[in-house]
Design a protein around this motif. Structure first.
Motif, PDB file in Angstrom:
ATOM      1  N   ASP A  48     -22.659   7.997  -2.533  1.00 41.81           N
ATOM      2  CA  ASP A  48     -22.762   9.059  -3.526  1.00 41.81           C
ATOM      3  C   ASP A  48     -22.354  10.366  -2.850  1.00 41.81           C
ATOM      4  OD1 ASP A  48     -23.422  11.019  -5.262  1.00 41.81           O
ATOM      5  OD2 ASP A  48     -25.509  10.415  -5.553  1.00 41.81           O
ATOM      6  N   ASP A  49     -21.233  10.903  -3.296  1.00 41.72           N
ATOM      7  CA  ASP A  49     -20.645  12.068  -2.650  1.00 41.72           C
ATOM      8  C   ASP A  49     -21.304  13.361  -3.147  1.00 41.72           C
ATOM      9  OD1 ASP A  49     -18.965  13.717  -1.269  1.00 41.72           O
ATOM     10  OD2 ASP A  49     -17.204  13.346  -2.507  1.00 41.72           O
ATOM     11  N   GLY A  50     -22.624  13.436  -2.993  1.00 37.73           N
ATOM     12  CA  GLY A  50     -23.347  14.656  -3.375  1.00 37.73           C
ATOM     13  C   GLY A  50     -23.295  14.981  -4.849  1.00 37.73           C
ATOM     14  N   ARG A  91     -24.114  16.853   0.357  1.00 36.96           N
ATOM     15  CA  ARG A  91     -23.410  17.687  -0.621  1.00 36.96           C
ATOM     16  C   ARG A  91     -22.088  17.000  -0.935  1.00 36.96           C
ATOM     17  NH1 ARG A  91     -19.095  20.139   1.944  1.00 36.96           N
ATOM     18  NH2 ARG A  91     -19.354  20.586   4.150  1.00 36.96           N
ATOM     19  N   ASN A  92     -21.265  17.629  -1.776  1.00 33.09           N
ATOM     20  CA  ASN A  92     -19.968  17.031  -2.083  1.00 33.09           C
ATOM     21  C   ASN A  92     -18.997  17.289  -0.932  1.00 33.09           C
ATOM     22  OD1 ASN A  92     -17.131  17.736  -3.980  1.00 33.09           O
ATOM     23  ND2 ASN A  92     -18.029  15.724  -3.880  1.00 33.09           N
ATOM     24  N   PHE A  93     -18.744  16.245  -0.148  1.00 32.68           N
ATOM     25  CA  PHE A  93     -17.830  16.396   0.987  1.00 32.68           C
ATOM     26  C   PHE A  93     -16.412  16.000   0.610  1.00 32.68           C
ATOM     27  CE2 PHE A  93     -21.781  16.471   3.320  1.00 32.68           C
ATOM     28  CZ  PHE A  93     -21.502  17.252   4.435  1.00 32.68           C
ATOM     29  N   GLU A 134     -20.460  12.058  -9.346  1.00 34.63           N
ATOM     30  CA  GLU A 134     -20.822  12.393 -10.727  1.00 34.63           C
ATOM     31  C   GLU A 134     -20.276  11.400 -11.739  1.00 34.63           C
ATOM     32  OE1 GLU A 134     -20.307  16.653 -11.244  1.00 34.63           O
ATOM     33  OE2 GLU A 134     -21.976  16.928  -9.839  1.00 34.63           O
ATOM     34  N   GLU A 135     -20.745  10.161 -11.612  1.00 39.53           N
ATOM     35  CA  GLU A 135     -20.305   9.104 -12.524  1.00 39.53           C
ATOM     36  C   GLU A 135     -21.522   8.475 -13.199  1.00 39.53           C
ATOM     37  OE1 GLU A 135     -17.092   8.738 -12.807  1.00 39.53           O
ATOM     38  OE2 GLU A 135     -16.062   8.779 -10.883  1.00 39.53           O
ATOM     39  N   GLU A 136     -22.536   9.286 -13.547  1.00 38.80           N
ATOM     40  CA  GLU A 136     -23.787   8.724 -14.086  1.00 38.80           C
ATOM     41  C   GLU A 136     -23.565   7.842 -15.303  1.00 38.80           C
ATOM     42  OE1 GLU A 136     -26.313  11.975 -15.255  1.00 38.80           O
ATOM     43  OE2 GLU A 136     -24.862  12.759 -16.691  1.00 38.80           O
ATOM     44  N   GLU A 194      -7.367   2.341 -17.660  1.00 42.28           N
ATOM     45  CA  GLU A 194      -7.914   3.627 -18.107  1.00 42.28           C
ATOM     46  C   GLU A 194      -9.270   3.793 -17.429  1.00 42.28           C
ATOM     47  OE1 GLU A 194      -7.138   5.990 -20.768  1.00 42.28           O
ATOM     48  OE2 GLU A 194      -5.151   5.243 -20.252  1.00 42.28           O
ATOM     49  N   ARG A 195      -9.655   5.012 -17.182  1.00 45.86           N
ATOM     50  CA  ARG A 195     -10.985   5.313 -16.702  1.00 45.86           C
ATOM     51  C   ARG A 195     -11.990   4.779 -17.722  1.00 45.86           C
ATOM     52  NH1 ARG A 195     -14.240   8.734 -14.322  1.00 45.86           N
ATOM     53  NH2 ARG A 195     -13.386   9.356 -12.343  1.00 45.86           N
ATOM     54  N   THR A 196     -13.073   4.107 -17.318  1.00 43.99           N
ATOM     55  CA  THR A 196     -13.986   3.571 -18.330  1.00 43.99           C
ATOM     56  C   THR A 196     -14.664   4.682 -19.115  1.00 43.99           C
ATOM     57  OG1 THR A 196     -15.466   3.183 -16.484  1.00 43.99           O
ATOM     58  CG2 THR A 196     -14.460   1.253 -17.465  1.00 43.99           C
ATOM     59  N   ILE A 200     -17.324   1.880  -2.137  1.00 42.53           N
ATOM     60  CA  ILE A 200     -17.054   2.612  -3.374  1.00 42.53           C
ATOM     61  C   ILE A 200     -17.589   4.037  -3.287  1.00 42.53           C
ATOM     62  CG2 ILE A 200     -17.363   2.574  -5.886  1.00 42.53           C
ATOM     63  CD1 ILE A 200     -17.770  -0.428  -5.665  1.00 42.53           C
ATOM     64  N   PRO A 201     -16.691   5.036  -3.240  1.00 38.08           N
ATOM     65  CA  PRO A 201     -17.147   6.420  -3.264  1.00 38.08           C
ATOM     66  C   PRO A 201     -17.421   6.849  -4.699  1.00 38.08           C
ATOM     67  CG  PRO A 201     -14.761   6.380  -3.043  1.00 38.08           C
ATOM     68  CD  PRO A 201     -15.220   4.946  -3.137  1.00 38.08           C
ATOM     69  N   VAL A 202     -18.497   7.554  -4.905  1.00 33.62           N
ATOM     70  CA  VAL A 202     -18.888   7.909  -6.267  1.00 33.62           C
ATOM     71  C   VAL A 202     -19.237   9.383  -6.344  1.00 33.62           C
ATOM     72  CG1 VAL A 202     -20.428   7.332  -8.152  1.00 33.62           C
ATOM     73  CG2 VAL A 202     -19.998   5.660  -6.379  1.00 33.62           C
ATOM     74  N   MET A 259     -12.460   0.675  -3.240  1.00 34.25           N
ATOM     75  CA  MET A 259     -12.041   0.866  -4.629  1.00 34.25           C
ATOM     76  C   MET A 259     -12.760   2.023  -5.295  1.00 34.25           C
ATOM     77  SD  MET A 259     -13.783  -2.476  -6.426  1.00 34.25           S
ATOM     78  CE  MET A 259     -13.135  -2.141  -8.051  1.00 34.25           C
ATOM     79  N   ASP A 260     -12.191   2.512  -6.416  1.00 32.20           N
ATOM     80  CA  ASP A 260     -12.806   3.605  -7.165  1.00 32.20           C
ATOM     81  C   ASP A 260     -13.944   3.084  -8.030  1.00 32.20           C
ATOM     82  OD1 ASP A 260     -11.026   5.312  -6.106  1.00 32.20           O
ATOM     83  OD2 ASP A 260      -9.965   5.786  -7.970  1.00 32.20           O
ATOM     84  N   ALA A 261     -14.811   3.989  -8.436  1.00 33.64           N
ATOM     85  CA  ALA A 261     -15.967   3.586  -9.227  1.00 33.64           C
ATOM     86  C   ALA A 261     -15.644   3.499 -10.706  1.00 33.64           C
ATOM     87  CB  ALA A 261     -17.098   4.588  -9.011  1.00 33.64           C
ATOM     88  N   ALA A 277     -14.120  12.046   2.790  1.00 37.54           N
ATOM     89  CA  ALA A 277     -15.296  11.951   3.648  1.00 37.54           C
ATOM     90  C   ALA A 277     -16.200  10.814   3.177  1.00 37.54           C
ATOM     91  CB  ALA A 277     -16.050  13.262   3.647  1.00 37.54           C
ATOM     92  N   ALA A 278     -16.330  10.672   1.851  1.00 38.11           N
ATOM     93  CA  ALA A 278     -17.174   9.610   1.314  1.00 38.11           C
ATOM     94  C   ALA A 278     -16.617   8.245   1.732  1.00 38.11           C
ATOM     95  CB  ALA A 278     -17.256   9.710  -0.203  1.00 38.11           C
ATOM     96  N   LEU A 279     -15.289   8.120   1.707  1.00 37.44           N
ATOM     97  CA  LEU A 279     -14.654   6.878   2.137  1.00 37.44           C
ATOM     98  C   LEU A 279     -14.948   6.600   3.609  1.00 37.44           C
ATOM     99  CD1 LEU A 279     -11.042   6.799   0.669  1.00 37.44           C
ATOM    100  CD2 LEU A 279     -12.843   5.103   0.454  1.00 37.44           C
ATOM    101  N   LYS A 320     -14.585  11.919 -16.597  1.00 41.31           N
ATOM    102  CA  LYS A 320     -13.223  12.382 -16.365  1.00 41.31           C
ATOM    103  C   LYS A 320     -12.890  12.515 -14.887  1.00 41.31           C
ATOM    104  CE  LYS A 320     -14.292  17.209 -17.431  1.00 41.31           C
ATOM    105  NZ  LYS A 320     -15.676  17.277 -17.781  1.00 41.31           N
ATOM    106  N   SER A 321     -11.605  12.608 -14.624  1.00 39.69           N
ATOM    107  CA  SER A 321     -11.135  12.672 -13.250  1.00 39.69           C
ATOM    108  C   SER A 321     -11.712  13.902 -12.560  1.00 39.69           C
ATOM    109  CB  SER A 321      -9.623  12.725 -13.228  1.00 39.69           C
ATOM    110  OG  SER A 321      -9.186  12.892 -11.909  1.00 39.69           O
ATOM    111  N   LYS A 322     -12.059  13.745 -11.265  1.00 40.92           N
ATOM    112  CA  LYS A 322     -12.738  14.827 -10.563  1.00 40.92           C
ATOM    113  C   LYS A 322     -11.775  15.697  -9.769  1.00 40.92           C
ATOM    114  CE  LYS A 322     -16.540  13.033 -11.979  1.00 40.92           C
ATOM    115  NZ  LYS A 322     -15.900  11.834 -12.490  1.00 40.92           N
ATOM    116  N   TRP A 323     -10.485  15.418  -9.858  1.00 34.91           N
ATOM    117  CA  TRP A 323      -9.552  16.185  -9.041  1.00 34.91           C
ATOM    118  C   TRP A 323      -9.079  17.412  -9.781  1.00 34.91           C
ATOM    119  CZ3 TRP A 323      -9.093  14.989  -4.120  1.00 34.91           C
ATOM    120  CH2 TRP A 323      -9.400  13.680  -3.722  1.00 34.91           C
ATOM    121  N   SER A 324      -9.181  18.553  -9.124  1.00 33.23           N
ATOM    122  CA  SER A 324      -8.613  19.759  -9.705  1.00 33.23           C
ATOM    123  C   SER A 324      -7.273  19.998  -9.014  1.00 33.23           C
ATOM    124  CB  SER A 324      -9.540  20.938  -9.456  1.00 33.23           C
ATOM    125  OG  SER A 324      -9.653  21.148  -8.075  1.00 33.23           O
TER     126      SER A 324
END
Ligand code: UDP
Ligand code: MG
Length: 313
Positions: A43-45, A71-73, A14-16, A200-202, A10-12, A94-96, A77-79, A205-209
Protein backbone atom coordinates in the motif's frame (compact mmCIF):
# COMPACT_ATOMS: atom_id res chain seq x y z
CA UNK A 1 7.67 -32.70 -6.07
CA UNK A 2 7.16 -29.40 -4.30
CA UNK A 3 5.49 -26.88 -6.59
CA UNK A 4 7.27 -23.66 -7.42
CA UNK A 5 6.23 -20.71 -5.31
CA UNK A 6 5.07 -17.69 -7.29
CA UNK A 7 5.12 -14.27 -5.57
CA UNK A 8 2.63 -11.75 -6.87
CA UNK A 9 3.86 -8.24 -6.23
CA UNK A 10 1.08 -5.66 -6.40
CA UNK A 11 1.57 -1.94 -5.68
CA UNK A 12 -1.63 -0.25 -4.60
CA UNK A 13 -2.46 3.40 -4.21
CA UNK A 14 -5.94 4.57 -3.24
CA UNK A 15 -7.86 1.67 -4.73
CA UNK A 16 -10.38 1.11 -1.90
CA UNK A 17 -13.21 0.46 -4.34
CA UNK A 18 -11.54 -2.34 -6.24
CA UNK A 19 -8.66 -3.84 -4.33
CA UNK A 20 -10.62 -6.45 -2.39
CA UNK A 21 -12.55 -7.91 -5.32
CA UNK A 22 -9.60 -7.74 -7.68
CA UNK A 23 -7.29 -9.67 -5.38
CA UNK A 24 -9.99 -12.30 -4.85
CA UNK A 25 -10.40 -12.56 -8.65
CA UNK A 26 -6.67 -13.10 -9.09
CA UNK A 27 -6.60 -15.62 -6.24
CA UNK A 28 -9.44 -17.62 -7.79
CA UNK A 29 -7.64 -17.78 -11.12
CA UNK A 30 -4.43 -18.91 -9.41
CA UNK A 31 -6.24 -21.60 -7.46
CA UNK A 32 -8.14 -22.84 -10.50
CA UNK A 33 -4.75 -23.36 -12.15
CA UNK A 34 -3.25 -25.01 -9.07
CA UNK A 35 -0.55 -22.41 -8.69
CA UNK A 36 1.33 -22.23 -5.40
CA UNK A 37 1.29 -18.50 -4.69
CA UNK A 38 1.97 -15.77 -2.19
CA UNK A 39 0.58 -12.24 -2.43
CA UNK A 40 2.86 -9.32 -1.63
CA UNK A 41 0.67 -6.24 -1.54
CA UNK A 42 2.27 -2.84 -1.01
CA UNK A 43 0.00 0.00 0.00
CA UNK A 44 1.76 3.08 -1.30
CA UNK A 45 0.58 5.40 1.48
CA UNK A 46 -3.10 5.53 0.48
CA UNK A 47 -5.20 8.00 2.44
CA UNK A 48 -8.49 6.18 1.85
CA UNK A 49 -9.60 2.78 3.21
CA UNK A 50 -7.27 0.74 1.01
CA UNK A 51 -5.29 -0.59 4.00
CA UNK A 52 -8.50 -1.66 5.78
CA UNK A 53 -9.63 -3.41 2.62
CA UNK A 54 -6.30 -5.21 2.38
CA UNK A 55 -6.74 -6.24 6.02
CA UNK A 56 -10.06 -7.84 5.12
CA UNK A 57 -8.24 -10.14 2.73
CA UNK A 58 -6.45 -11.79 5.64
CA UNK A 59 -9.28 -14.19 6.33
CA UNK A 60 -9.47 -15.33 2.70
CA UNK A 61 -5.86 -15.59 1.66
CA UNK A 62 -3.51 -17.76 3.66
CA UNK A 63 -0.36 -16.69 1.94
CA UNK A 64 -0.56 -12.93 2.20
CA UNK A 65 2.05 -10.37 3.07
CA UNK A 66 1.08 -6.72 2.99
CA UNK A 67 3.15 -3.65 3.71
CA UNK A 68 1.98 -0.14 4.24
CA UNK A 69 4.39 2.60 3.27
CA UNK A 70 4.51 5.60 5.58
CA UNK A 71 3.51 7.96 2.76
CA UNK A 72 3.03 7.95 -1.01
CA UNK A 73 6.50 7.13 -2.32
CA UNK A 74 5.31 6.47 -5.87
CA UNK A 75 4.73 3.26 -7.77
CA UNK A 76 8.44 2.69 -8.44
CA UNK A 77 9.28 2.69 -4.72
CA UNK A 78 6.27 0.51 -3.93
CA UNK A 79 7.47 -1.99 -6.54
CA UNK A 80 10.93 -2.01 -4.94
CA UNK A 81 9.42 -2.76 -1.55
CA UNK A 82 7.41 -5.62 -3.03
CA UNK A 83 10.38 -7.10 -4.89
CA UNK A 84 12.52 -6.95 -1.78
CA UNK A 85 9.94 -8.83 0.27
CA UNK A 86 9.19 -11.50 -2.32
CA UNK A 87 10.52 -14.97 -1.58
CA UNK A 88 9.09 -16.98 -4.48
CA UNK A 89 10.95 -19.00 -7.11
CA UNK A 90 9.51 -16.50 -9.54
CA UNK A 91 7.94 -13.11 -9.05
CA UNK A 92 5.10 -11.63 -11.05
CA UNK A 93 4.57 -7.89 -10.90
CA UNK A 94 1.13 -6.57 -11.78
CA UNK A 95 -1.21 -3.60 -11.30
CA UNK A 96 -4.08 -3.70 -8.85
CA UNK A 97 -6.68 -2.50 -11.33
CA UNK A 98 -6.72 -5.71 -13.42
CA UNK A 99 -5.49 -3.81 -16.48
CA UNK A 100 -2.89 -6.56 -16.52
CA UNK A 101 -5.19 -9.51 -17.14
CA UNK A 102 -4.61 -12.26 -14.57
CA UNK A 103 -5.76 -14.85 -17.13
CA UNK A 104 -2.34 -14.76 -18.78
CA UNK A 105 -0.49 -15.60 -15.55
CA UNK A 106 -0.65 -19.38 -16.15
CA UNK A 107 0.87 -18.82 -19.62
CA UNK A 108 3.67 -16.74 -18.15
CA UNK A 109 4.45 -19.44 -15.61
CA UNK A 110 4.42 -22.05 -18.34
CA UNK A 111 6.99 -20.13 -20.40
CA UNK A 112 9.17 -19.88 -17.32
CA UNK A 113 8.81 -23.49 -16.14
CA UNK A 114 8.79 -25.33 -19.43
CA UNK A 115 10.99 -23.21 -21.66
CA UNK A 116 13.14 -21.89 -18.82
CA UNK A 117 12.89 -18.24 -19.79
CA UNK A 118 14.08 -16.10 -16.90
CA UNK A 119 12.03 -13.02 -17.70
CA UNK A 120 8.62 -12.96 -19.33
CA UNK A 121 7.72 -9.40 -20.36
CA UNK A 122 4.09 -8.54 -20.70
CA UNK A 123 3.75 -6.52 -23.90
CA UNK A 124 0.67 -4.45 -24.66
CA UNK A 125 -1.05 -5.51 -27.85
CA UNK A 126 -2.63 -2.11 -28.09
CA UNK A 127 -2.40 0.58 -25.47
CA UNK A 128 -6.07 0.26 -24.55
CA UNK A 129 -8.25 3.32 -24.43
CA UNK A 130 -6.12 6.31 -23.52
CA UNK A 131 -6.43 10.00 -23.90
CA UNK A 132 -4.82 11.17 -27.16
CA UNK A 133 -2.49 13.45 -25.24
CA UNK A 134 -1.23 10.53 -23.13
CA UNK A 135 -0.85 8.40 -26.19
CA UNK A 136 1.18 11.03 -28.05
CA UNK A 137 3.40 11.94 -25.12
CA UNK A 138 4.07 8.28 -24.31
CA UNK A 139 5.04 7.76 -27.96
CA UNK A 140 7.43 10.71 -27.90
CA UNK A 141 8.92 9.59 -24.59
CA UNK A 142 9.66 6.05 -25.78
CA UNK A 143 11.18 7.38 -29.02
CA UNK A 144 13.49 9.66 -27.02
CA UNK A 145 14.45 6.93 -24.58
CA UNK A 146 15.16 4.51 -27.41
CA UNK A 147 17.34 7.06 -29.24
CA UNK A 148 19.21 8.12 -26.12
CA UNK A 149 19.71 4.87 -24.28
CA UNK A 150 19.06 2.10 -26.80
CA UNK A 151 16.37 0.68 -24.55
CA UNK A 152 13.24 0.05 -26.56
CA UNK A 153 10.25 0.10 -24.29
CA UNK A 154 7.50 0.72 -26.80
CA UNK A 155 4.45 -1.21 -25.61
CA UNK A 156 6.45 -2.50 -22.64
CA UNK A 157 4.61 -2.64 -19.36
CA UNK A 158 5.26 -3.31 -15.71
CA UNK A 159 3.52 -6.67 -16.07
CA UNK A 160 6.37 -9.17 -15.82
CA UNK A 161 7.42 -12.52 -14.53
CA UNK A 162 10.97 -12.70 -13.23
CA UNK A 163 12.95 -15.67 -12.01
CA UNK A 164 14.31 -15.40 -8.44
CA UNK A 165 17.79 -15.01 -9.97
CA UNK A 166 16.69 -11.90 -11.85
CA UNK A 167 15.10 -10.46 -8.74
CA UNK A 168 18.37 -11.05 -6.85
CA UNK A 169 20.26 -9.23 -9.59
CA UNK A 170 17.78 -6.37 -9.45
CA UNK A 171 18.18 -6.16 -5.67
CA UNK A 172 21.89 -5.57 -6.13
CA UNK A 173 21.28 -2.37 -8.08
CA UNK A 174 21.90 0.37 -5.54
CA UNK A 175 20.27 3.45 -7.03
CA UNK A 176 17.47 5.15 -5.14
CA UNK A 177 15.56 6.51 -8.10
CA UNK A 178 14.46 3.46 -10.02
CA UNK A 179 12.74 2.85 -13.32
CA UNK A 180 11.53 -0.71 -13.13
CA UNK A 181 10.78 -1.28 -16.80
CA UNK A 182 14.21 -0.27 -18.02
CA UNK A 183 16.16 -1.71 -15.11
CA UNK A 184 14.64 -5.14 -15.53
CA UNK A 185 15.70 -4.91 -19.17
CA UNK A 186 19.20 -3.74 -18.26
CA UNK A 187 19.94 -6.77 -16.04
CA UNK A 188 19.65 -8.99 -19.11
CA UNK A 189 18.88 -12.74 -18.75
CA UNK A 190 17.00 -15.03 -21.10
CA UNK A 191 13.79 -13.26 -21.89
CA UNK A 192 10.71 -13.58 -23.98
CA UNK A 193 7.59 -11.51 -24.33
CA UNK A 194 3.96 -12.33 -24.08
CA UNK A 195 1.31 -10.12 -25.65
CA UNK A 196 -1.72 -9.12 -23.68
CA UNK A 197 -4.69 -6.93 -24.34
CA UNK A 198 -4.84 -4.00 -21.89
CA UNK A 199 -8.13 -4.27 -20.04
CA UNK A 200 -10.22 -1.37 -18.87
CA UNK A 201 -9.58 -0.29 -15.31
CA UNK A 202 -12.18 -2.13 -13.17
CA UNK A 203 -13.05 1.11 -11.34
CA UNK A 204 -11.45 4.19 -9.88
CA UNK A 205 -9.14 6.32 -11.97
CA UNK A 206 -5.55 6.40 -13.08
CA UNK A 207 -3.21 7.92 -10.50
CA UNK A 208 -0.71 9.42 -12.90
CA UNK A 209 -0.68 13.14 -13.41
CA UNK A 210 1.16 14.87 -16.24
CA UNK A 211 3.74 16.00 -13.69
CA UNK A 212 4.35 12.52 -12.27
CA UNK A 213 4.71 11.11 -15.78
CA UNK A 214 7.14 13.87 -16.68
CA UNK A 215 9.19 13.12 -13.56
CA UNK A 216 9.28 9.45 -14.48
CA UNK A 217 10.38 10.32 -18.01
CA UNK A 218 13.23 12.49 -16.71
CA UNK A 219 14.34 9.77 -14.28
CA UNK A 220 14.25 7.24 -17.07
CA UNK A 221 16.28 9.29 -19.50
CA UNK A 222 18.82 10.66 -17.04
CA UNK A 223 19.42 7.27 -15.46
CA UNK A 224 19.91 5.40 -18.71
CA UNK A 225 21.66 7.91 -20.90
CA UNK A 226 24.17 10.73 -20.73
CA UNK A 227 23.55 11.84 -24.30
CA UNK A 228 21.76 15.04 -23.19
CA UNK A 229 25.03 16.07 -21.53
CA UNK A 230 27.02 15.39 -24.69
CA UNK A 231 24.41 17.35 -26.58
CA UNK A 232 25.40 20.38 -24.53
CA UNK A 233 29.04 20.05 -25.55
CA UNK A 234 28.01 19.45 -29.14
CA UNK A 235 25.89 22.60 -29.27
CA UNK A 236 28.74 24.50 -27.63
CA UNK A 237 31.17 23.45 -30.36
CA UNK A 238 28.63 24.33 -33.03
CA UNK A 239 28.32 27.83 -31.65
CA UNK A 240 32.09 28.14 -31.38
CA UNK A 241 32.46 27.44 -35.10
CA UNK A 242 29.64 29.85 -35.87
CA UNK A 243 31.22 32.57 -33.76
CA UNK A 244 34.53 32.24 -35.63
CA UNK A 245 32.79 32.85 -38.93
CA UNK A 246 30.79 35.72 -37.53
CA UNK A 247 33.86 37.18 -35.79
CA UNK A 248 35.80 37.30 -39.04
CA UNK A 249 32.82 38.85 -40.79
CA UNK A 250 32.43 41.52 -38.08
CA UNK A 251 36.11 42.40 -38.16
CA UNK A 252 36.02 42.64 -41.93
CA UNK A 253 33.02 44.98 -41.76
CA UNK A 254 34.74 47.12 -39.14
CA UNK A 255 37.93 47.55 -41.10
CA UNK A 256 36.12 48.20 -44.35
CA UNK A 257 34.18 50.94 -42.57
CA UNK A 258 30.70 49.48 -43.08
CA UNK A 259 29.88 48.67 -39.42
CA UNK A 260 26.94 49.79 -37.13
CA UNK A 261 23.97 48.25 -38.94
CA UNK A 262 23.33 44.65 -37.99
CA UNK A 263 21.41 45.05 -34.77
CA UNK A 264 19.27 42.11 -35.88
CA UNK A 265 22.26 39.83 -35.75
CA UNK A 266 23.06 40.96 -32.23
CA UNK A 267 19.53 40.39 -30.98
CA UNK A 268 19.25 37.01 -32.68
CA UNK A 269 22.58 35.92 -31.28
CA UNK A 270 21.62 37.03 -27.81
CA UNK A 271 18.39 35.08 -27.98
CA UNK A 272 19.92 31.93 -29.41
CA UNK A 273 22.96 31.83 -27.18
CA UNK A 274 20.95 32.81 -24.12
CA UNK A 275 18.38 30.08 -24.56
CA UNK A 276 20.95 27.44 -25.40
CA UNK A 277 22.92 28.32 -22.31
CA UNK A 278 19.84 28.09 -20.14
CA UNK A 279 18.77 24.74 -21.56
CA UNK A 280 22.31 23.42 -21.17
CA UNK A 281 22.47 24.53 -17.57
CA UNK A 282 19.07 22.93 -17.03
CA UNK A 283 20.26 19.60 -18.41
CA UNK A 284 23.37 19.67 -16.24
CA UNK A 285 21.20 20.62 -13.27
CA UNK A 286 18.98 17.61 -13.96
CA UNK A 287 21.96 15.26 -13.71
CA UNK A 288 23.35 17.02 -10.66
CA UNK A 289 20.01 16.74 -8.88
CA UNK A 290 20.07 13.02 -9.59
CA UNK A 291 23.58 12.73 -8.19
CA UNK A 292 22.43 14.71 -5.17
CA UNK A 293 19.49 12.37 -4.67
CA UNK A 294 21.65 9.28 -4.86
CA UNK A 295 24.34 10.71 -2.61
CA UNK A 296 21.82 11.36 0.16
CA UNK A 297 21.49 7.57 0.47
CA UNK A 298 17.99 7.79 1.78
CA UNK A 299 15.95 4.60 1.76
CA UNK A 300 13.63 4.11 -1.21
CA UNK A 301 10.63 3.74 1.08
CA UNK A 302 9.65 3.43 4.74
CA UNK A 303 7.31 0.74 5.96
CA UNK A 304 4.89 1.77 8.68
CA UNK A 305 2.74 -1.34 9.14
CA UNK A 306 2.63 -4.88 7.92
CA UNK A 307 0.40 -7.90 7.73
CA UNK A 308 1.96 -11.33 7.50
CA UNK A 309 -0.27 -14.29 7.02
CA UNK A 310 2.25 -16.88 6.03
CA UNK A 311 1.17 -20.43 5.55
CA UNK A 312 3.48 -22.84 7.43
CA UNK A 313 4.78 -25.45 5.09
N1 UDP B 1 0.21 3.12 -7.97
C1 UDP B 1 1.04 3.18 -6.84
N2 UDP B 1 1.52 4.40 -6.44
C2 UDP B 1 1.25 5.57 -7.09
C3 UDP B 1 0.43 5.49 -8.26
C4 UDP B 1 -0.06 4.25 -8.66
O1 UDP B 1 1.32 2.15 -6.23
O2 UDP B 1 1.70 6.62 -6.67
C5 UDP B 1 -0.33 1.80 -8.41
C6 UDP B 1 -1.82 1.76 -8.67
O3 UDP B 1 -2.56 1.49 -7.50
C7 UDP B 1 -1.94 0.63 -9.66
C8 UDP B 1 -0.65 0.76 -10.46
O4 UDP B 1 0.26 1.50 -9.65
O5 UDP B 1 -1.95 -0.66 -9.05
C9 UDP B 1 -0.87 1.44 -11.79
O6 UDP B 1 -1.48 2.68 -11.58
P1 UDP B 1 -2.61 3.29 -12.52
O7 UDP B 1 -3.63 2.25 -12.86
O8 UDP B 1 -3.08 4.52 -11.83
O9 UDP B 1 -1.73 3.68 -13.78
P2 UDP B 1 -2.05 3.41 -15.34
O10 UDP B 1 -2.68 2.07 -15.46
O11 UDP B 1 -2.93 4.52 -15.74
O12 UDP B 1 -0.68 3.47 -15.96
MG1 MG C 1 -4.08 1.21 -14.50
Amino acid sequence: MEKNLISLVIPVFEEETIIYENIITVKNILEANEINYEFIIVDDGSKDYTWVEIGRLKTHIINLKAYRLSRNFGKEAALCAGLEMASGDAVIVMDADLQHPPEVIPQMIKLWEEQSFEVVDGVKKSRGREKTLNFLSAGLFYKLLDKFSGINLKNASDFKLMDAKVVDAWRMLPEKDTFFRAMSFWVGFRRTSLEFEVAERTAGKSKWSVISLLKLAITAITSFSSIPLHLVSFLGSLFLIGSFALGIHTLYMKFSGAAVSGFTTVILLLLIIGSTLMISLGIIGEYISRIYNEVKRRPRYIISEEISNKKDN
